[in-house]
Design a protein around this motif. Structure first.
Motif, mmCIF file in Angstrom:
data_model
loop_
_atom_site.group_PDB
_atom_site.id
_atom_site.type_symbol
_atom_site.label_atom_id
_atom_site.label_comp_id
_atom_site.label_asym_id
_atom_site.label_seq_id
_atom_site.Cartn_x
_atom_site.Cartn_y
_atom_site.Cartn_z
ATOM 1 N N ALA A 85 42.764 29.902 42.611
ATOM 2 C CA ALA A 85 41.363 30.323 42.727
ATOM 3 C C ALA A 85 40.902 31.038 41.467
ATOM 4 O O ALA A 85 39.773 30.838 40.997
ATOM 5 C CB ALA A 85 41.193 31.227 43.951
ATOM 6 N N TYR A 86 41.784 31.853 40.897
ATOM 7 C CA TYR A 86 41.419 32.571 39.680
ATOM 8 C C TYR A 86 41.209 31.596 38.514
ATOM 9 O O TYR A 86 40.195 31.674 37.800
ATOM 10 C CB TYR A 86 42.492 33.588 39.317
ATOM 11 N N VAL A 87 42.143 30.666 38.354
ATOM 12 C CA VAL A 87 42.044 29.711 37.247
ATOM 13 C C VAL A 87 40.818 28.822 37.410
ATOM 14 O O VAL A 87 40.136 28.479 36.434
ATOM 15 C CB VAL A 87 43.334 28.861 37.166
ATOM 16 N N GLN A 88 40.502 28.441 38.650
ATOM 17 C CA GLN A 88 39.372 27.553 38.923
ATOM 18 C C GLN A 88 38.036 28.291 38.968
ATOM 19 O O GLN A 88 36.982 27.665 39.115
ATOM 20 C CB GLN A 88 39.610 26.831 40.251
ATOM 21 N N GLY A 89 38.087 29.614 38.855
ATOM 22 C CA GLY A 89 36.851 30.389 38.909
ATOM 23 C C GLY A 89 36.221 30.428 40.288
ATOM 24 O O GLY A 89 34.997 30.532 40.421
ATOM 25 N N ASP A 90 37.074 30.340 41.317
ATOM 26 C CA ASP A 90 36.587 30.334 42.701
ATOM 27 C C ASP A 90 36.363 31.777 43.156
ATOM 28 O O ASP A 90 37.173 32.362 43.890
ATOM 29 C CB ASP A 90 37.610 29.624 43.599
ATOM 30 N N ARG A 91 35.274 32.342 42.730
ATOM 31 C CA ARG A 91 34.996 33.749 43.009
ATOM 32 C C ARG A 91 34.815 34.010 44.509
ATOM 33 O O ARG A 91 35.221 35.051 45.024
ATOM 34 C CB ARG A 91 33.756 34.194 42.237
ATOM 35 N N ALA A 92 34.206 33.037 45.227
ATOM 36 C CA ALA A 92 33.980 33.215 46.661
ATOM 37 C C ALA A 92 35.307 33.386 47.405
ATOM 38 O O ALA A 92 35.438 34.252 48.280
ATOM 39 C CB ALA A 92 33.204 32.027 47.225
ATOM 40 N N PHE A 93 36.301 32.565 47.037
ATOM 41 C CA PHE A 93 37.613 32.691 47.679
ATOM 42 C C PHE A 93 38.209 34.063 47.400
ATOM 43 O O PHE A 93 38.712 34.727 48.315
ATOM 44 C CB PHE A 93 38.558 31.602 47.160
ATOM 45 N N LEU A 94 38.155 34.483 46.147
ATOM 46 C CA LEU A 94 38.754 35.763 45.784
ATOM 47 C C LEU A 94 38.035 36.925 46.457
ATOM 48 O O LEU A 94 38.674 37.895 46.893
ATOM 49 C CB LEU A 94 38.758 35.931 44.268
ATOM 50 N N PRO A 149 37.204 39.438 39.511
ATOM 51 C CA PRO A 149 38.257 38.600 40.079
ATOM 52 C C PRO A 149 39.657 39.037 39.676
ATOM 53 O O PRO A 149 40.568 39.041 40.509
ATOM 54 C CB PRO A 149 37.920 37.203 39.535
ATOM 55 N N ILE A 150 39.860 39.403 38.418
ATOM 56 C CA ILE A 150 41.212 39.762 37.993
ATOM 57 C C ILE A 150 41.696 41.023 38.690
ATOM 58 O O ILE A 150 42.897 41.197 38.937
ATOM 59 C CB ILE A 150 41.289 39.912 36.450
ATOM 60 N N GLU A 151 40.779 41.919 39.042
ATOM 61 C CA GLU A 151 41.173 43.128 39.766
ATOM 62 C C GLU A 151 41.652 42.781 41.174
ATOM 63 O O GLU A 151 42.582 43.412 41.686
ATOM 64 C CB GLU A 151 40.002 44.108 39.830
ATOM 65 N N ILE A 152 41.036 41.770 41.788
ATOM 66 C CA ILE A 152 41.492 41.332 43.110
ATOM 67 C C ILE A 152 42.857 40.672 43.004
ATOM 68 O O ILE A 152 43.750 40.919 43.823
ATOM 69 C CB ILE A 152 40.458 40.382 43.747
ATOM 70 N N VAL A 153 43.046 39.831 41.975
ATOM 71 C CA VAL A 153 44.364 39.216 41.756
ATOM 72 C C VAL A 153 45.415 40.309 41.547
ATOM 73 O O VAL A 153 46.521 40.248 42.096
ATOM 74 C CB VAL A 153 44.337 38.259 40.561
#
Length: 233
Positions: free
Chosen positions: A105-114, A172-176
């Protein structure tokens, strides 16, 4: 540390159901086990070192979002002990974070999922912010379910641990980062291949990817970000 002081109701039984690292997910009729002392926990022990169950005494062993909190060696040892404790055709079921899906999700830019994956973070943020700023109020409001001592302790290291969790995640990176590390509490990352491999090396005849089961699994977790694995003795 063991919470046992006398013979327990599960001693001598052969069809036990264990709930490892249960936290707040208490299952009636199961042996609910955690190192966190709570009134509804049946057995308070450290599962990285202690596992007081006899061979072939269990029919089902369950673990939800717990194995990732152990280092890889302690996790493998616990799985091996669980295999020994299960009777023939007994089931081991584990739920862990789906790290592969989170990374995709992070690589694909799937912000909604994250953002959905981090849905629990908002509740965490508000709770720890209140604990950090108004510990006395939190204690007065939680008389029936008191917070752990360190949440309201005034020791500098405890205050820092509370402040660490009072973080408002904005990118997003903070969620990862939270999914992977969870304030330093996560110690091991899994995908389906690695966990299935560990189970098969322990001796399980079958190990396979499963899916969410409303009768067993907590819906409070974001299901697409969880990995469900079952194994049969």
């Amino acid at each position: 540390m063991s919470g046992r002081t006398s013979k327990a109701w599960w001693d001598g039984q052969s069809e036990l159901k264990l709930n490892l690292g249960c936290g707040r997910n208490i299952k009636p009729g199961w042996v609910n086990i955690d190192s966190w002392k709570r009134a509804d926990v049946d057995l308070e022990i450290d599962l990285s070192t202690d596992f007081p169950f006899e061979p072939k005494s269990c029919q089902f062993i369950y673990s939800e979002h717990f194995l990732e909190h152990l280092d890889w060696l302690a996790s493998e040892e616990l799985i091996a002990k669980s295999f020994t404790a299960l009777r023939k055709n007994g089931v081991f079921r584990a739920v862990v974070p789906n790290f592969q899906r989170v990374f995709e999700a992070y690589v694909q830019g799937d912000r909604a999922f994250l953002e959905n994956c981090g849905g629990l973070l908002q509740d965490d943020y508000l709770y720890y912010k209140s604990v950090y700023e108004e510990p006395e109020r939190v204690v007065s409001e939680r008389t029936k379910n008191p917070p752990p001592d360190w949440h309201v302790s005034q020791k500098p290291e405890d205050r820092r641990n509370v402040k660490l969790r009072a973080r408002k995640y904005t990118s997003p990176i903070e969620i990862v980062d939270w999914v992977v590390h969870q304030y330093g509490e996560h110690k091991t990352l899994y995908d389906s291949d690695s966990l299935i491999g560990t189970l098969k090396r322990a001796g399980f005849s079958k190990a396979y990817r499963s899916s969410f089961d409303a009768n067993l699994d907590s819906s409070e977790y974001f299901v697409p970000a969880s990995l469900y694995i079952e194994a049969i003795v």
